[in-house]
Design a protein around this motif. Structure first.
Motif, PDB file in Angstrom:
ATOM      1  N   VAL A 210      49.179  55.807  -1.965  1.00  0.00           N
ATOM      2  CA  VAL A 210      49.230  55.318  -3.340  1.00  0.00           C
ATOM      3  C   VAL A 210      50.419  54.389  -3.580  1.00  0.00           C
ATOM      4  O   VAL A 210      50.420  53.599  -4.524  1.00  0.00           O
ATOM      5  N   LYS A 528      47.304  66.755  -6.812  1.00  0.00           N
ATOM      6  CA  LYS A 528      47.494  65.688  -5.833  1.00  0.00           C
ATOM      7  C   LYS A 528      46.147  65.173  -5.343  1.00  0.00           C
ATOM      8  O   LYS A 528      45.153  65.892  -5.281  1.00  0.00           O
ATOM      9  N   LYS A 529      46.136  63.879  -4.983  1.00  0.00           N
ATOM     10  CA  LYS A 529      44.991  63.293  -4.311  1.00  0.00           C
ATOM     11  C   LYS A 529      45.254  63.417  -2.808  1.00  0.00           C
ATOM     12  O   LYS A 529      45.982  62.618  -2.221  1.00  0.00           O
ATOM     13  N   VAL A 540      39.093  62.769   1.577  1.00  0.00           N
ATOM     14  CA  VAL A 540      39.989  62.209   0.579  1.00  0.00           C
ATOM     15  C   VAL A 540      39.610  62.786  -0.776  1.00  0.00           C
ATOM     16  O   VAL A 540      38.477  62.599  -1.231  1.00  0.00           O
ATOM     17  N   ASP A 541      40.541  63.502  -1.369  1.00  0.00           N
ATOM     18  CA  ASP A 541      40.316  64.131  -2.670  1.00  0.00           C
ATOM     19  C   ASP A 541      39.041  64.976  -2.659  1.00  0.00           C
ATOM     20  O   ASP A 541      38.202  64.896  -3.554  1.00  0.00           O
ATOM     21  N   ASN A 562      44.640  54.541   2.669  1.00  0.00           N
ATOM     22  CA  ASN A 562      43.838  54.741   1.466  1.00  0.00           C
ATOM     23  C   ASN A 562      44.727  54.657   0.225  1.00  0.00           C
ATOM     24  O   ASN A 562      45.686  55.423   0.090  1.00  0.00           O
ATOM     25  N   PRO A 563      44.418  53.783  -0.715  1.00  0.00           N
ATOM     26  CA  PRO A 563      45.307  53.581  -1.872  1.00  0.00           C
ATOM     27  C   PRO A 563      45.250  54.696  -2.911  1.00  0.00           C
ATOM     28  O   PRO A 563      46.008  54.660  -3.878  1.00  0.00           O
ATOM     29  N   ARG A 564      44.368  55.677  -2.733  1.00  0.00           N
ATOM     30  CA  ARG A 564      44.312  56.787  -3.692  1.00  0.00           C
ATOM     31  C   ARG A 564      45.157  57.971  -3.257  1.00  0.00           C
ATOM     32  O   ARG A 564      45.505  58.823  -4.069  1.00  0.00           O
ATOM     33  N   VAL A 565      45.468  58.056  -1.986  1.00  0.00           N
ATOM     34  CA  VAL A 565      46.085  59.257  -1.431  1.00  0.00           C
ATOM     35  C   VAL A 565      47.568  59.313  -1.778  1.00  0.00           C
ATOM     36  O   VAL A 565      48.310  58.350  -1.559  1.00  0.00           O
ATOM     37  N   ASP A 566      48.013  60.459  -2.327  1.00  0.00           N
ATOM     38  CA  ASP A 566      49.448  60.645  -2.574  1.00  0.00           C
ATOM     39  C   ASP A 566      50.003  61.871  -1.848  1.00  0.00           C
ATOM     40  O   ASP A 566      51.166  62.241  -2.044  1.00  0.00           O
TER      41      ASP A 566
END
Length: 935
Positions: A210, A528-529, A540-541, A562-566
């Motif tokens: 992210v 969290k993602k 992922v999520d 992956n731009p969603r993962v934190d």
């Protein structure tokens, strides 16, 4: 033959026998080093008997071809150490390592780490490990190194090292980042910001998940596409700047040469003709003073125009200045001087150009800090306009221009003027960048003197450029370099902004998938993602995006992109580490569950100690501010504490007062942390101990995954997950809630202790495929079976096990699996995986059955043995031979297909359902997630 003839020397002579047996690229920490490396296995052949001091002329020839080797320190730790080793005598595998490193240095990759070790038990074979920056260049360096060493042993007339080196350097320059990209990457690395190269060019991801930002040369994630379009349209740019009251020349675009001539006459000579959407100074024709000149120049500009439009504008006289604006502020200013030569009174123009191009700072295109001057027809004509032919000798100190524009890409040079510009000019440049809307802009000024206000001296802005090059500022020909990468990285990652996401890595022989899922579930509950990799795929999520064995480094990289993962949880398998390393730089928490005999005899791993060395890689990848979560009950895992730079959190199921538990308690008294098990009349309580504090976490029998505490392997997995989550910052409440809501159903943990009721039978589906895993599963079967016995009128139920293992295990491992199964099941059904991994069909099952038969005479539980090779047929057979109330355990390979078969029995029992035909699963699966495979 006369008696006086000389005796024949039959001693062997060195031959060019060095060859590469295998090669591997490690893309992260690995068993050999903490950083990426290339691993070659080389065979010396007869050269094993010939170290360097026994090959005449070898050392001299090597140093003549690669003088840089004289600077290698080798194991001596001082410059010249490697040369000492060469003179004393060292083996040629070691030489190949140093040559591969030096070849990379020849293309600007400052690689210095390497080691060479003999392959255990194999004479003449060596492991050659060395660092790399670009894996393609690194592999090519190893191949060329071997060829060079062989050529020095015995010259190959077809091998021209100078030509091969030139090709190697060209390859390295093609794959290298450009000067601008490299400056940004270097600045990011200096700040501990990770980067991932996304293609073979200049597209780079800075940061993870992210927090990621992307750059392509000097365009960034913040760069406006609209602003780039505006900057690409020169006429629109000047119109907007003029409307903002900024000094710009008069200009207009045309599509016909006659219109260009008419426009030039209207705005007045001299004029400039250039493509509307050009860049890098291509097609720009300056100081045109008559109609014929405009007509000639028009075609040049038109040929460089992508859309067919050409601009005619007023020629502004003065020097060419590039003002670099980053995030609204001036970062650097350079005066650009067109490509030229200075006469010396004796050399021709051609000779002067050749001498200038011989400067090692000059290369082709953007590969070096300066570009070679290109002599084309335009350059020849320009020289003629100055009164010289290319063969003429200009007077001493006379400047002869080869181009009119000062672009670095056409051979120009730069002079740093950053601290000389007048404040008003700085304000104009910054305003121009804001008007166009670029986060990084190159503002081109033409002015007599940048130290004077351009509104007074008659200068102005002639262009605004998106993605401006940095090299004129980072490597000026004259003046001090400006560190302009800093404000770019400041813009993308302001001070204090995160660039990394937390990474928890989990490894071990058994339990790593379930533990990974528990950790991911805990942090999902926090909000969290989570990106997770496991043997089942990439999640992922909580959405499965790839269904495959994803416990290797490529899958980890996919999560980090992956731009969603934190938050990331990686299951790390032995095979991935041996094949490619970790694939990422470091993990904040490294969890090691156990080291048990499985996969031995593969990829050179023959002992448990060697297997432990492989799994210890994730512990070695823990930084100083990270945590190693280790199983204190496993001696091989316990020993890994010495290899962890961070703090250790122990987890143990040992009884209080035992030697291990006492050691763990001492660790806590010294301020450490541990997760332990406390026994009481009410059950077993998981306790988190930190320093002198003891904090109750959860009763084991209340955690769904433990089946009332009977599944001791999941008690241990839950403790490891709790320790990892605590290390990663989760609160006790969040950990407790996560473990209380995690169950081993098909949706949260497919193939990991899934319980299904099938027509009155209790069916357990699990992945156990080795003897240690089956032993723990067998303990659960015993406890579950005893509990079921107490509920049946007959006093006991039949325990049926469907077992198998992978075909690449050792024969002894397969036999042991059968022996373990015989101790826990009344009926053992042996099956095989679809892929026997090199074994003949039926051979794996026969070895497992051999283990069962061998145990039958020792008073074990097993009374019946059957072999049904097909997994789904074995599943159906287990249901057929069982009775309601029985316990069936199926050790699966095709989880979804097996669950589909089990679900089909429930469908048949429903009123109106049609009979189930063998091999027919149409309309038999109630849940779309049950995807049958080869039913």
């Amino acid at each position: 033959m006369s008696d006086s003839a000389a005796p024949i020397d039959e001693s062997p002579a060195p031959r060019p026998d060095l060859k590469i047996v295998s090669s591997r690229v490690y893309r992260g920490p690995n068993v050999w080093h903490y950083e990426p490396a290339i691993h070659l296995v080389v065979d010396l052949g007869i050269l094993e008997d010939f170290p360097t001091d026994q090959i005449p002329g070898f050392t001299e020839g090597l140093l003549e071809r690669l003088p840089g080797l004289r600077n290698h320190t080798c194991s001596r730790g001082r410059t010249g150490g490697f040369v000492e080793r060469l003179n004393e005598g060292t083996w040629l595998g070691h030489v190949a390592e140093h040559v591969a490193l030096q070849l990379q240095q020849e293309v600007g990759h400052d690689m210095r780490r390497g080691k060479t070790r003999q392959v255990k038990g194999e004479r003449g074979r060596y492991n050659v490990i060395y660092a790399y920056f670009d894996e393609g260049v690194g592999q090519a360096a190893g191949e060329l190194a071997v060829r060079l060493v062989n050529d020095l042993v015995e010259h190959d007339p077809e091998f021209d090292f100078d030509a091969e080196l030139e090709r190697f350097i060209v390859r390295g320059e093609r794959s290298a980042f450009g000067p601008s990209t490299q400056a940004l990457v270097d600045e990011a690395v200096s700040r501990d910001i990770p980067y991932i190269r996304l293609n073979t060019s200049s597209l780079v991801q800075l940061g993870q998940g992210v927090h990621q930002k992307r750059i392509r040369a000097t365009m960034t994630s913040n760069t406006s596409s609209v602003a780039v379009d505006i900057a690409s349209n020169k006429e629109l740019t000047l119109t907007l700047l003029s409307a903002a009251g900024l000094p710009v020349p008069r200009s207009q675009s045309v599509r016909r040469v006659d219109d260009a001539v008419r426009l030039a006459n209207r705005i007045g000579y001299p004029v400039v003709v250039k493509p509307l959407d050009g860049n890098h100074g291509r097609g720009v024709m300056l100081d045109l003073r008559d109609d014929d000149a405009v007509r000639s120049a028009y075609q040049v500009a038109y040929d460089e125009s992508r859309n067919g439009w050409v601009i005619v504008e007023t020629f502004v006289t003065g020097k060419d200045y590039r003002c670099l604006v980053i995030d609204g502020k001036i970062a650097a200013i350079a005066e650009r001087v067109p490509a030229h030569v200075i006469g010396d009174g004796t050399s021709t123009v051609t000779e002067l150009v050749e001498r200038t191009n011989a400067d090692p700072r000059r290369g082709v295109g953007h590969e070096k800090v300066l570009t070679r001057i290109k002599v084309d027809q335009a350059a020849i004509d320009l020289v003629a306009d100055q009164g010289y032919a290319m063969d003429d000798v200009p007077p001493k100190d006379t400047q002869v221009l080869l181009t009119l524009t000062g672009n670095m890409s056409t051979g120009g040079i730069s002079i740093d003027r950053t601290f000389e510009a007048h404040p008003e000019n700085i304000e104009i440049a910054e305003e121009a960048a804001r008007v166009v809307g670029l986060d990084i802009a190159g503002i081109d000024f033409i002015a007599p003197d940048i130290t004077q206000p351009v509104r007074e001296t008659g200068g102005g802005i002639v262009e605004v450029n998106a993605a401006p090059g940095f090299r004129m500022h980072t490597h000026p020909t004259i003046g001090d370099p400006q560190y302009i990468a800093k404000p770019v990285i400041d813009m993308l990652f302001p001070p204090g902004a995160p660039s990394r996401i937390p990474i928890v890595a989990v490894t071990g022989t058994n339990g790593k998938t379930t533990t990974s899922r528990m950790i991911a579930h805990i942090f999902k509950g926090i909000g969290k993602k989570v990106g997770m990799t496991s043997t089942d795929g990439v999640v992922v999520d909580e959405r499965l995006i790839i269904r495959a064995d994803a416990s290797g480094p490529r899958s980890a990289k996919m999560v980090l992109q992956n731009p969603r993962v934190d938050f990331a949880v990686f299951e790390v398998a032995r095979g991935g580490i041996l094949r490619e390393g970790l694939g990422y730089e470091r993990n904040d928490v490294g969890v090691v569950l156990n080291v048990q005999p499985d996969h031995l005899g593969l990829r050179g791993i023959d002992t448990l100690e060697q297997l432990a060395d492989v799994k210890a890689v994730i512990v070695e990848a823990v930084p100083r501010n990270g945590f190693g979560v280790l199983n204190a009950d496993d001696p091989l895992v316990r020993a890994m504490r010495r290899r962890c730079s961070g703090r250790i959190i122990w987890f143990t199921m040992s009884e209080p007062g035992s030697e291990i538990r006492t050691s763990v308690d001492d660790h806590c008294r010294r301020g450490g942390t541990a997760v332990v098990l406390e026994h009481s009349d009410k059950g077993d309580m998981i306790i988190v101990k930190q320093g002198r504090r003891s904090m109750q976490l959860a009763w084991t029998h209340l955690l769904p995954a433990t089946f009332g505490g009977r599944a001791t392997m999941n008690v241990q997995n839950a403790m490891a997950a709790a320790a990892a989550a605590f290390a990663a910052g989760a609160s006790l409440h969040d950990i407790r809630q996560g473990l209380r809501t995690f169950s081993t159903n098909y949706y949260l943990a497919p193939g990991r202790l899934n319980e299904v009721q099938v027509e009155g039978r209790t069916v357990i589906v699990d992945y156990a495929h080795n003897a240690p895993g089956l032993r723990m599963l067998g303990d659960f079967v015993d406890k579950t079976g005893d509990a079921l016995d107490a509920t049946t009128e007959l006093g006991h139920i039949t325990r049926i096990g469907v077992i198998a293992t992978a075909g690449d295990r050792r024969d002894s491992d397969m036999i042991e699996l059968g022996e373990v199964a015989a101790r826990h099941f009344d009926v053992v059904i042996v099956r095989e995986d679809n892929n026997p991994r090199g074994r003949a069909r039926g051979r794996v099952a026969e070895l497992v059955a051999e283990g069962v038969r061998g145990a039958l005479g020792d008073g074990v539980r097993c009374k019946q043995l059957e072999i049904v090779l097909d997994e789904l047929e074995a599943t159906r057979h287990a249901i057929t031979v069982s009775n309601p109330g029985d316990l069936i355990v199926i050790c699966v390979d095709q989880t979804a297909a097996v669950m589909s078969v089990l679900e089909s029995y429930g469908k048949q029992a429903q009123p109106g359902a049609r009979p189930q035909r063998e091999g027919d699963l149409d309309n038999a699966v109630a849940d779309p997630d049950f995807i049958p495979s080869n039913p």
